[in-house]
Enzyme design. Structure first.
Site, PDB file in Angstrom:
ATOM      1  N   ARG A 120      -8.785  -4.614  -1.748  1.00  0.00           N
ATOM      2  CA  ARG A 120      -8.477  -5.894  -1.095  1.00  0.00           C
ATOM      3  C   ARG A 120      -9.664  -6.860  -1.072  1.00  0.00           C
ATOM      4  O   ARG A 120      -9.507  -8.015  -0.684  1.00  0.00           O
ATOM      5  CB  ARG A 120      -8.018  -5.650   0.343  1.00  0.00           C
ATOM      6  CG  ARG A 120      -6.847  -4.670   0.495  1.00  0.00           C
ATOM      7  CD  ARG A 120      -5.556  -5.289   0.035  1.00  0.00           C
ATOM      8  NE  ARG A 120      -4.415  -4.399   0.228  1.00  0.00           N
ATOM      9  CZ  ARG A 120      -3.634  -4.395   1.312  1.00  0.00           C
ATOM     10  NH1 ARG A 120      -3.890  -5.217   2.302  1.00  0.00           N
ATOM     11  NH2 ARG A 120      -2.611  -3.562   1.386  1.00  0.00           N
ATOM     12  N   ARG A 142       0.807 -11.431   2.468  1.00  0.00           N
ATOM     13  CA  ARG A 142       0.066 -11.634   3.721  1.00  0.00           C
ATOM     14  C   ARG A 142      -0.693 -12.961   3.770  1.00  0.00           C
ATOM     15  O   ARG A 142      -1.250 -13.312   4.813  1.00  0.00           O
ATOM     16  CB  ARG A 142      -0.903 -10.463   3.983  1.00  0.00           C
ATOM     17  CG  ARG A 142      -0.191  -9.145   4.254  1.00  0.00           C
ATOM     18  CD  ARG A 142      -1.095  -8.127   4.916  1.00  0.00           C
ATOM     19  NE  ARG A 142      -1.429  -8.500   6.297  1.00  0.00           N
ATOM     20  CZ  ARG A 142      -2.282  -7.821   7.058  1.00  0.00           C
ATOM     21  NH1 ARG A 142      -2.902  -6.761   6.584  1.00  0.00           N
ATOM     22  NH2 ARG A 142      -2.538  -8.207   8.299  1.00  0.00           N
ATOM     23  N   HIS A 161      -8.414   0.105   2.764  1.00  0.00           N
ATOM     24  CA  HIS A 161      -9.332  -0.714   3.567  1.00  0.00           C
ATOM     25  C   HIS A 161     -10.458   0.200   4.052  1.00  0.00           C
ATOM     26  O   HIS A 161     -10.208   1.351   4.413  1.00  0.00           O
ATOM     27  CB  HIS A 161      -8.634  -1.249   4.830  1.00  0.00           C
ATOM     28  CG  HIS A 161      -7.937  -2.571   4.673  1.00  0.00           C
ATOM     29  ND1 HIS A 161      -6.845  -2.917   5.435  1.00  0.00           N
ATOM     30  CD2 HIS A 161      -8.181  -3.641   3.882  1.00  0.00           C
ATOM     31  CE1 HIS A 161      -6.447  -4.134   5.121  1.00  0.00           C
ATOM     32  NE2 HIS A 161      -7.238  -4.596   4.172  1.00  0.00           N
ATOM     33  N   ASP A 167     -11.827   0.377   6.876  1.00  0.00           N
ATOM     34  CA  ASP A 167     -11.633   0.924   8.233  1.00  0.00           C
ATOM     35  C   ASP A 167     -10.625   2.078   8.285  1.00  0.00           C
ATOM     36  O   ASP A 167     -10.387   2.650   9.343  1.00  0.00           O
ATOM     37  CB  ASP A 167     -11.280  -0.180   9.250  1.00  0.00           C
ATOM     38  CG  ASP A 167      -9.889  -0.768   9.072  1.00  0.00           C
ATOM     39  OD1 ASP A 167      -9.204  -0.430   8.087  1.00  0.00           O
ATOM     40  OD2 ASP A 167      -9.476  -1.582   9.933  1.00  0.00           O
ATOM     41  N   CYS A 185      -6.972  -1.432  13.310  1.00  0.00           N
ATOM     42  CA  CYS A 185      -6.357  -2.582  12.627  1.00  0.00           C
ATOM     43  C   CYS A 185      -5.743  -3.584  13.596  1.00  0.00           C
ATOM     44  O   CYS A 185      -5.476  -4.714  13.207  1.00  0.00           O
ATOM     45  CB  CYS A 185      -5.235  -2.128  11.698  1.00  0.00           C
ATOM     46  SG  CYS A 185      -5.627  -0.757  10.649  1.00  0.00           S
ATOM     47  N   ASN A 191       0.878  -1.182   0.000  1.00  0.00           N
ATOM     48  CA  ASN A 191       0.000   0.000   0.000  1.00  0.00           C
ATOM     49  C   ASN A 191       0.913   1.229   0.000  1.00  0.00           C
ATOM     50  O   ASN A 191       2.101   1.115   0.336  1.00  0.00           O
ATOM     51  CB  ASN A 191      -0.988  -0.045   1.188  1.00  0.00           C
ATOM     52  CG  ASN A 191      -0.324   0.231   2.517  1.00  0.00           C
ATOM     53  OD1 ASN A 191       0.353   1.243   2.703  1.00  0.00           O
ATOM     54  ND2 ASN A 191      -0.506  -0.680   3.474  1.00  0.00           N
TER      55      ASN A 191
HETATM   56  N1  ARG Z   1       0.521  -3.157   5.937  1.00  0.00           N
HETATM   57  C1  ARG Z   1      -0.792  -3.694   6.116  1.00  0.00           C
HETATM   58  C2  ARG Z   1      -1.394  -4.026   4.755  1.00  0.00           C
HETATM   59  O1  ARG Z   1      -1.205  -3.294   3.835  1.00  0.00           O
HETATM   60  C3  ARG Z   1      -1.654  -2.762   6.885  1.00  0.00           C
HETATM   61  C4  ARG Z   1      -3.010  -3.321   7.214  1.00  0.00           C
HETATM   62  C5  ARG Z   1      -3.882  -2.383   7.956  1.00  0.00           C
HETATM   63  N2  ARG Z   1      -5.094  -2.981   8.322  1.00  0.00           N
HETATM   64  C6  ARG Z   1      -6.304  -2.405   8.340  1.00  0.00           C
HETATM   65  N3  ARG Z   1      -7.315  -3.074   8.832  1.00  0.00           N
HETATM   66  N4  ARG Z   1      -6.526  -1.186   7.804  1.00  0.00           N
HETATM   67  O2  ARG Z   1      -2.041  -5.005   4.589  1.00  0.00           O
END
Ligand code: ARG
Length: 268
Positions: free
Chosen positions: A137, A90, A166, A168, A260, A22
């Site tokens: 995502r 991930r 995201h 959130d 998060c 990201n």
């Molecule tokens: N570096 C992580 C990613 O890009 C951050 C995730 C943050 N999570 C969230 N629920 N906003 O996946």
């Protein structure tokens, strides 16, 4: 009103920026682990003071983003929809989350099919509905499956700004009737949808949106919010919340904030 009883957290022992999935993530920027540790502990203490039970999952060296446990999936009532991470970086987290969550006998854990992408950060409960962030995502195939599994109304909101990848990061349900959101992160038709489910949404200003104001935890009459978000803090107070402002800035380097880092696994 939603009461969070139990969350799953992961110590930031191995938190780092090893890849970039990201726009916040820059491999050349080092994480100050000591600071991350202090900030994370403070978050845990704050949640503990709100009578939220904290359970931990063992951090894994090869999974530097595991601290963002919210991305494990989405809880509604006693059903937990596991994430199918979009990025291969991930995807390795999933089996650890399955192992950990399977120990919880009260949970019904469901998995999505292979072509469905979904990450917990894109799923928010709002009254009896579920709001999903679509585009970066999470895809529509996942949305249809989630709707079947959770058997409730699912509202798809299209995200358009990669910095707010995201849901959130740009939308916060405050109670059953109100949400706060950052309009620039959404397509115009999704802004209309938000106004249908909440006629007077709180608009988050750019400066606070970039300071992760939406990425807050709200349980009953309490709110845990990133510090230096005065507008958001004032609004939450007006809505009757007791606000705890803390600082998790070290995690911004990875594109994550307060919400998060605590995955709700039991709520009333
Ligand atoms: N570096 C992580 C990613 O890009 C951050 C995730 C943050 N999570 C969230 N629920 N906003 O996946």
């Amino acid at each position: 009103m939603k009461i969070i009883k139990k969350v799953l957290m992961c110590n930031p022992k191995y938190f780092s920026i090893k890849y970039s999935i990201n726009p916040w993530m820059n491999r050349r920027i080092a994480i100050n682990r000591a600071r991350a540790q202090i900030q994370w502990q403070r978050l845990a203490e704050t949640l503990d003071s709100l009578n939220i039970n904290i359970e931990e999952i063992k951090p894994q060296k090869e999974n530097p983003d595991m601290v963002f446990t919210t991305d494990a999936g989405l809880l509604r009532k006693k059903t937990f929809v596991l994430s199918n991470f979009k990025h291969k970086e991930r995807q390795k987290e999933k089996r650890f989350f399955i192992q950990r969550l399977k120990k919880k006998n009260y949970l019904k854990i469901v998995e999505l099919s292979e072509e469905s992408f979904f990450e917990g950060g894109d799923g928010l409960t709002y009254g009896d509905k579920v709001l999903l962030g679509i585009g970066f995502r999470t895809n529509l195939k996942a949305s249809r499956e989630i709707q079947k599994h959770l058997n409730c109304e699912v509202i798809n909101l299209k995200l358009k700004d990669p910095k707010f990848y995201h849901l959130d990061t740009c939308l916060l349900p405050i109670d059953e009737k109100s949400v706060a959101f950052y309009p620039q992160a959404f397509t115009s038709s999704s802004i209309q949808k938000i106004k249908t489910i909440c006629p007077n949404p709180v608009v988050i200003k750019e400066k606070e949106a970039f300071n992760f104001a939406a990425n807050s935890i709200i349980s009953q009459n309490s709110a845990v919010v990133q510090k230096n978000n005065q507008n958001m803090i004032d609004i939450l107070k007006q809505k009757g919340k007791q606000v705890f402002a803390i600082n998790v800035s070290e995690f911004f380097k990875s594109g994550g904030g307060i919400h998060c880092m605590a995955c709700s696994v039991f709520e009333n």
